[in-house]
Scaffold this active site. Structure first.
Site, PDB file in Angstrom:
ATOM      1  N   ARG A   5       0.821  -1.230   0.000  1.00  0.00           N
ATOM      2  CA  ARG A   5       0.000   0.000   0.000  1.00  0.00           C
ATOM      3  C   ARG A   5       0.843   1.263   0.000  1.00  0.00           C
ATOM      4  O   ARG A   5       0.496   2.248  -0.643  1.00  0.00           O
ATOM      5  CB  ARG A   5      -0.911   0.029   1.225  1.00  0.00           C
ATOM      6  CG  ARG A   5      -2.067  -0.930   1.162  1.00  0.00           C
ATOM      7  CD  ARG A   5      -2.967  -0.692   2.355  1.00  0.00           C
ATOM      8  NE  ARG A   5      -3.918  -1.777   2.508  1.00  0.00           N
ATOM      9  CZ  ARG A   5      -4.233  -2.336   3.671  1.00  0.00           C
ATOM     10  NH1 ARG A   5      -3.682  -1.896   4.789  1.00  0.00           N
ATOM     11  NH2 ARG A   5      -5.107  -3.311   3.734  1.00  0.00           N
ATOM     12  N   CYS A  20      -9.104  -1.179   6.271  1.00  0.00           N
ATOM     13  CA  CYS A  20     -10.564  -1.043   6.418  1.00  0.00           C
ATOM     14  C   CYS A  20     -10.999   0.166   7.263  1.00  0.00           C
ATOM     15  O   CYS A  20     -12.094   0.692   7.052  1.00  0.00           O
ATOM     16  CB  CYS A  20     -11.155  -2.335   6.977  1.00  0.00           C
ATOM     17  SG  CYS A  20     -10.232  -3.011   8.354  1.00  0.00           S
ATOM     18  N   ARG A  53     -11.054  -2.519  19.415  1.00  0.00           N
ATOM     19  CA  ARG A  53     -11.890  -3.616  18.903  1.00  0.00           C
ATOM     20  C   ARG A  53     -13.080  -3.765  19.841  1.00  0.00           C
ATOM     21  O   ARG A  53     -12.914  -3.760  21.068  1.00  0.00           O
ATOM     22  CB  ARG A  53     -11.057  -4.907  18.886  1.00  0.00           C
ATOM     23  CG  ARG A  53     -11.734  -6.078  18.224  1.00  0.00           C
ATOM     24  CD  ARG A  53     -11.714  -6.033  16.709  1.00  0.00           C
ATOM     25  NE  ARG A  53     -10.396  -6.275  16.163  1.00  0.00           N
ATOM     26  CZ  ARG A  53     -10.059  -6.027  14.900  1.00  0.00           C
ATOM     27  NH1 ARG A  53     -10.953  -5.523  14.058  1.00  0.00           N
ATOM     28  NH2 ARG A  53      -8.856  -6.257  14.465  1.00  0.00           N
ATOM     29  N   HIS A  78     -17.124  -0.823  10.938  1.00  0.00           N
ATOM     30  CA  HIS A  78     -16.217  -0.034  11.775  1.00  0.00           C
ATOM     31  C   HIS A  78     -16.823   1.363  11.966  1.00  0.00           C
ATOM     32  O   HIS A  78     -17.148   2.064  10.995  1.00  0.00           O
ATOM     33  CB  HIS A  78     -14.849   0.122  11.093  1.00  0.00           C
ATOM     34  CG  HIS A  78     -14.033  -1.140  11.044  1.00  0.00           C
ATOM     35  ND1 HIS A  78     -14.404  -2.312  11.664  1.00  0.00           N
ATOM     36  CD2 HIS A  78     -12.829  -1.398  10.445  1.00  0.00           C
ATOM     37  CE1 HIS A  78     -13.480  -3.241  11.449  1.00  0.00           C
ATOM     38  NE2 HIS A  78     -12.523  -2.714  10.716  1.00  0.00           N
TER      39      HIS A  78
END
Ligand code: NAP
Length: 352
Positions: A111, A150, A235, A242
């Site tokens: 990335r 994400c 989390r 999310h």
């Protein structure tokens, strides 16, 4: 736009994101999944034997009996979606690109490579121009294109409409779903009735990937956006979606109404081109004080939309709001399929 359906493969087809790829690609008007790859644990088994199917939709019958291949570039279609574990992606994805495959990847391995587009089609479609330099410098006939982490994709899509106001700094705290950790993921005794205030590597990814995504293409390079991002990631016991609590400092000091208007009216290339997975509006604003919520809003427009709410003044920075996106769809498989749709529509799916 009508195209003959293109045969595609999935690297890492047995995992959580691999299953979402199958869901997104089954019945897709342009792409047809015909080749499934995974680790040597799965090689040679049927997909039904190898994959522990975790989605509420049924596994497509025609793929359940397909043999799982090793992830070696000796056959398989030219277009490969990758849902590989990042350690495996590091070697496997360049091997496929070298062999002429176009690899559209979810993994983090490439990335931040300066020659690899980190693409959100609504936000930085022009970054696809990096592919010419990538092929030239690496000597690949194929290519690697990535989608963001994400949590980063949710943040970047919510921030993109605000670039016009001069993004200066961002504080973000995430509440991330357990499906983001793959399967079996976080042990139930750790997450039930609990919040885990650490996700390895996630904060660094949000802080650096956002700058690259919002950055400006200059010739063969992306100049990162100067916005400073401070991320805290947690989390929570949510299955999909999310949620992010965001505060942002903006040079032009827009009103709350101007910010909402910018988000509501934001559109990009996928909407102009009417791509199959493009949501009508990439960012949807909800007025109700108790939205967005993962259970009610993560699946909006097939899970491809980022939903925002509670846009209001921030007494520390300028504006604060809540954003939500589906982590395995807009944050993974759906994002990659939209990347491929954009490339097909722009005539970029052919190797050299
Ligand atoms: P996962 O459920 O653990 O699946 C990993 C996949 O990689 C499986 O198909 C596995 O095959 C395959 N694999 C592992 N080692 C391999 C090897 N050495 N050679 C070939 N294949 C190998 O993980 P996931 O949650 O789907 O995530 C997949 C990727 O997407 C990761 O890079 C992750 O960081 C990224 N991602 C995930 C999310 C999310 O919300 N879950 C969002 C964005 C990005 P076997 O079944 O044979 O072991």
């Amino acid at each position: 736009m009508q195209f003959k359906r293109i045969d595609v493969g999935i690297l890492g087809a047995t995992g959580m994101v691999g299953q979402q790829f199958i869901r997104q690609l089954t019945g897709h008007p342009w792409f047809r999944p015909v080749w499934l790859g995974a680790s040597e644990r799965s090689e040679g088994k049927t997909y039904a034997q190898a994959a522990n199917w975790r989605l509420s939709s049924q596994m497509p019958e025609e793929l359940g009996g397909a043999r799982v291949h090793a992830c070696t570039p000796d056959g398989g279609p030219q277009l490969m979606f990758s849902a590989l574990d990042a350690n495996a992606a590091k070697d496997i994805e360049p091997a496929f690109a070298q062999a002429g495959h176009i690899v559209i990847s979810n993994a983090r391995s490439y990335r931040m490579d300066p020659l690899v587009p980190l693409l959100i089609p609504e936000v930085n479609a022009d970054h696809l121009a990096l592919l010419a330099a990538q092929r030239r410098e690496r000597g690949w006939r194929g290519a690697i294109i990535t989608n963001p982490n994400c949590s980063t994709v949710v943040l970047s899509m919510a921030l993109a409409p605000l670039r016009q106001f001069g993004l200066r700094s961002v504080m973000v705290t995430t509440l991330q779903a357990v499906s983001g950790a793959g399967h079996p993921g976080v042990p139930s005794l750790d997450i039930m009735g609990n919040v885990v205030p650490s996700i390895s590597g996630e904060e660094e990814k949000m802080e650096s990937e956002t700058q690259k995504i919002l950055g400006t293409l200059n010739g063969d390079a992306v100049t990162p956006h100067p916005v400073v991002v401070s991320a805290q990631t947690t989390r929570v016991p949510v299955i999909d979606g999310h949620t992010e609590s965001v505060s942002v400092s903006l040079e032009a000091k827009p009103s709350v109404e101007q910010v909402i208007e910018a988000m509501r009216t934001f559109r990009g290339r996928p909407q102009e081109l009417n791509l199959p997975l493009a949501p009508p509006a990439p960012v949807v604003w909800l007025e109700a004080a108790d939205r967005p919520q993962p259970r009610l809003d993560a699946e909006r427009d097939g899970g491809m939309t980022v939903t925002v709410g509670r846009v209001r003044r921030c007494p520390v920075l300028d504006i604060k709001f809540i954003a939500l996106g589906h982590n395995t769809i807009r944050g993974a498989a759906g994002a990659a399929v939209l990347n491929a749709e954009l490339m097909q529509a722009e005539g970029l799916l052919q190797g050299d």
